[in-house]
Enzyme design. Structure first.
Site: not given
Ligand code: 26W
Length: 807
Positions: A356, A543-544, A549, A651, A655
């Protein structure tokens, strides 16, 4: 809808809940009691439905899907389940007879923040689709006691408060004491060769209990119910009588706390790896309990694990649950005496993985020593997997040490979880076309050369029933009238809305629906002291908060408009409201500085009566799923402005589009496919594409040259030093021009700035023509036909999980 309960029956059940739990009647109940009684009523209906669905699954011997994810952002349950069961109206009527408003009861429910952002919300949208499409599916995660922090902004600075969603959220959770299992940490491993082969013993371990809590998610207008199973850690010896008796009560309590610390809180960092030992414990806790649970469920139905991979698909969501690969190996080897090659084959055929994010700082790499100490047996298995894989590579690429080193699981004292996932699974999936290409060409290119067929691409999707039908009932009604109601179960039908492109009455209705949603949102926010003008354009970035971003780019654009207005107060522009909603990771200083900038910019403009009539900045505190449900239908412009190549999919873009917003964005993530779906006439694309970004980076990007050569950029960046609302933003000024290591503006805001301004101006021009604007809006709603999670799930079942499609 298949649910054929009558109004009288419903009313009887709710009354009985009030009587059983509180000993009261409808006239004595307060909102909280009534809400809980309604929730318990829904649970009863769901349980019956689930029992029937279970029987069907068993009879058909269907392959089951287990979706492992450290995060699920489920959102509130009452409304979703009432809608999906088709009994919302009936509930409303029954409650009205007792003088309760259903909408008020919805507000009683806490929004469980068991996730950070995109990853967790996607997982929840997928559960909705899996249930609706009647696939036998379970989600697995952790029952965090505290979810993602509540955000409070004090003088521009983000403060974090604990999110206490329990006990309020408890009503939806069903504790399953019959399924408790044990998870082992620490200790050491002893290996003995016996006549039966190698015997491995894990000794002196610390053991804790994993207690499952089930949350049911009803499919919409279907027989399916999905279960989200959340694990809670519990100390095994609930009370150490010995240490209590000897007066060492404190120590007894501390040890108990340690086990329960595991599921105390969700880590709030998004896209940033921290390598904390408690986080590793959480990960192993989740996968060990889950794999044991899956295996025992399998063995209840079948005689052996020989058919495991034929009947079970385990999906690993990002690398966070990657330890399920060695955990499944461990159980097959040590508890069921499978040979190494056979166990490896079963694991590989069962597990699949979706990546992701491509941000390098998000890639998980655990120190070898940490895993060795905390999970000695798992460490041994990872080493074994690494050695056998490196041997294979050695045969294929004799002497190419660089390549072998890059592809190994263990290197320089670190265990690389992404490599473990690729090596241990049957499929490696990306979340949009562009992202999947980047995985193949860059992140995993070595593996792609070896096993091209392993790589799949399934573009993300959203639960359109939640994000359109439930959160935008007015638009839902218009669609029902125009294209019928089939789109609810088959989002491709949304495409039919294009037929109304020239229909002025429909276009006018679109406009008035948008206005109504803006008013609804403004009224909701008014209660919290936030003022906004529903007659202005609502420009939304929600978004975060992350550098990639580029909320900062958005802020710079607003500053530029502000400076123009200061210079020429009569500038003829339509009134605009710039809405930001974003949480920053608590330790992410740059992100918090950007919030501070937006907040003070907002306050600065608010004090200027002439400017605030034209532009206004609103920072919405504590963005969560519930806020998204009322904010996104009110958006007219959707800001999707990440640096190309960095946003895996996005996403929120989908939406807002499905709610009729027009996107201004870069060619990044799923924006590329939105562009393909609506055409360039119905979207505002700007900036460098991913290849151009790469090229520019390699050439050597110098932010200062934009600063020196572009007058506007110069002015905007300079204004940061003097600042806004009496606060200077010297740190952001320096961040843009010099940065920490002499590289300013790491996400190239300045490179895309001019183009962003130009394209935004075009957007404003188009807004002046309401018919045209609403035509574009209509094309976006219709174009959202391909961004439903139902479509994503159908693709997963075919390409990834190898499950026959049911419909
Ligand atoms: C280890 C720390 C950490 C925590 C969360 C690393 C990575 C994450 C997530 C994978 C980050 C995340 O939420 N990624 C998002 O995933 C969405 C669903 O696929 C995508 O639509 C977003 O573009 C992506 O940033």
């Amino acid at each position: 809808m298949e649910n054929n309960i009558t109004k009288e029956e419903l009313s009887t059940i709710i009354r009985s809940k009030l009587s059983r739990h509180y000993g009261i009647s409808t006239t004595e109940a307060d909102r909280a009691q009534m809400y809980k009684s309604c929730a318990r009523t829904v649970l009863e209906l769901l349980s019956e439905k689930r029992t029937k669905f279970n029987q069907k699954i068993k009879e058909n011997e269907s392959k089951k899907i287990y979706y492992l994810c450290m995060e699920f952002l489920v959102g509130r349950s009452l409304k979703n389940n009432l809608y999906n069961l088709g009994i919302e109206e009936m509930f409303r009527e029954v409650l009205e007879e007792w003088n309760f408003e259903l909408e008020d009861l919805y507000q009683e429910e806490p929004d469980p923040g068991l996730g950070n952002g995109g990853l967790g919300r996607l997982a929840s949208c997928f559960m909705d689709s899996l249930a609706t499409l009647e696939y036998p599916a379970m989600g697995y995660s952790i029952c965090y006691e505290y979810g993602l922090f509540k955000q409070k902004i004090v003088d521009g600075w983000q403060m974090e408060l604990p999110d206490i969603w329990l006990p309020g959220g408890h009503v939806w959770l069903n504790q399953r004491n019959d399924l408790v299992c044990h998870v082992r940490f620490n200790g050491h491993v002893e290996e003995n060769w016996t006549d039966e082969g190698l015997e491995v013993k894990h000794l002196n371990y610390d053991e804790i209990e994993a207690v499952p809590y089930d949350l049911m998610i009803s499919g919409a207008d279907s027989e399916g119910v999905a279960i989200l199973r959340l694990w809670r850690a519990r100390d095994l010896n609930n009370f150490d009588m010995g240490s209590f008796a000897s007066g060492d009560y404190d120590r007894a309590m501390t040890e108990k706390m340690n086990a329960e610390l595991i599921c105390k809180v969700l880590y709030p960092s998004d896209n940033h790896f921290e390598g904390k030992s408690l986080r590793l414990k959480q990960q192993y806790f989740l996968v060990s309990a889950t794999i044991q649970d899956i295996i025992s469920e399998h063995l209840q139905q079948y005689e052996s694990l020989d058919n495991f991979s034929a009947k079970v698909a385990i999906h690993v969501n990002d690398t966070h649950p990657a330890l399920c690969i060695p955990e499944l190996m461990r159980i097959l080897l040590d508890e069921y005496q499978y040979s190494w090659p056979k166990a490896y084959q079963i694991v590989k055929q069962t597990v699949s993985y979706t990546n992701h994010t491509v941000l390098s700082e998000a890639l998980e790499k655990w120190p070898e020593d940490l895993i060795k100490g905390q999970l000695p047996r798992i460490y041994g298995i990872i080493k074994g997997l690494n050695e056998s894989y490196c041997q294979e590579l050695w045969k294929r690429y004799p002497g190419d040490w660089d390549k072998i080193e890059r592809m190994a699981i263990i290197s320089h004292g670190q265990i690389r979880m992404a490599n473990l996932c690729v090596i241990g699974s049957s499929r490696v999936n990306g979340v949009s076309k562009l992202h999947s290409d980047i995985l193949k060409k860059q992140v995993f290119s070595d593996y792609y050369q070896v096993e091209a067929k392993k790589f799949t691409s399934v573009t993300n999707g959203i639960a359109h029933r939640r994000w359109l039908c439930q959160s935008n009932p007015l638009l839902g009604k218009l669609l029902d009238e125009c294209i019928g109601t089939r789109y609810k179960k088959d989002a491709r039908q949304l495409g039919k809305f294009r037929v109304f492109y020239e229909d002025n009455s429909v276009l006018e209705q679109l406009q008035s629906i948008k206005l109504a949603n803006k008013i609804r949102f403004a009224n909701r926010m008014h209660k919290y002291g936030v003022t906004m003008d529903p007659e202005s354009i609502f420009v939304v970035q929600a978004k975060r908060l992350h550098e990639y971003k580029r909320q900062l780019l958005n802020a710079l654009r607003i500053i530029s408009i502000y400076l123009d207005l200061k210079e020429n107060p009569n500038l003829n522009i339509p009134p605009q409201t710039f809405l930001f909603a974003a949480k920053a990771a608590p330790g992410y200083y740059t992100a918090k500085e950007v919030i501070r900038l937006i907040w003070h910019l907002s306050a600065h403009i608010e004090k200027d009566a002439t400017i605030r009539e034209k532009i206004r900045v609103v920072f919405l505190e504590n963005y969560d799923v519930t806020m998204a449900e009322s904010l996104l239908p009110a958006a007219e412009v959707s800001e999707q402005i990440s640096l190309a190549g960095k946003e895996a999919s996005g996403t929120g873009n989908m939406k807002m589009m499905i709610n009729g917003a027009l996107t201004i964005g870069t060619m990044d993530g799923a924006n590329v496919e939105i562009h393909e779906a609506v055409g360039k006439e119905n979207m505002f694309i700007f900036g460098m594409n991913a290849e151009e970004v790469e090229r520019k980076w390699k050439e050597g990007y110098a932010a200062s040259s934009y600063y020196h050569n572009n007058e506007k950029i110069h002015k905007v960046v300079n204004s940061l030093r003097q600042g806004f609302n009496g606060e200077s933003f010297e740190s952001i000024y320096r961040y843009l021009l010099v940065g920490d290591y002499g590289i300013g503006d790491p996400y190239m805001c300045l490179a895309d700035f001019q183009d962003y301004l130009g394209v935004y101006q075009q957007l404003l021009d188009e807004y002046n023509d309401p018919i045209k604007w609403n035509q574009m809006s209509l094309m976006n709603i219709a174009g959202a036909e391909r961004f439903a999670a139902d479509r994503s799930i159908q693709e997963y079942t075919k390409q990834i999980w190898n499950i026959p499609t049911l419909i």
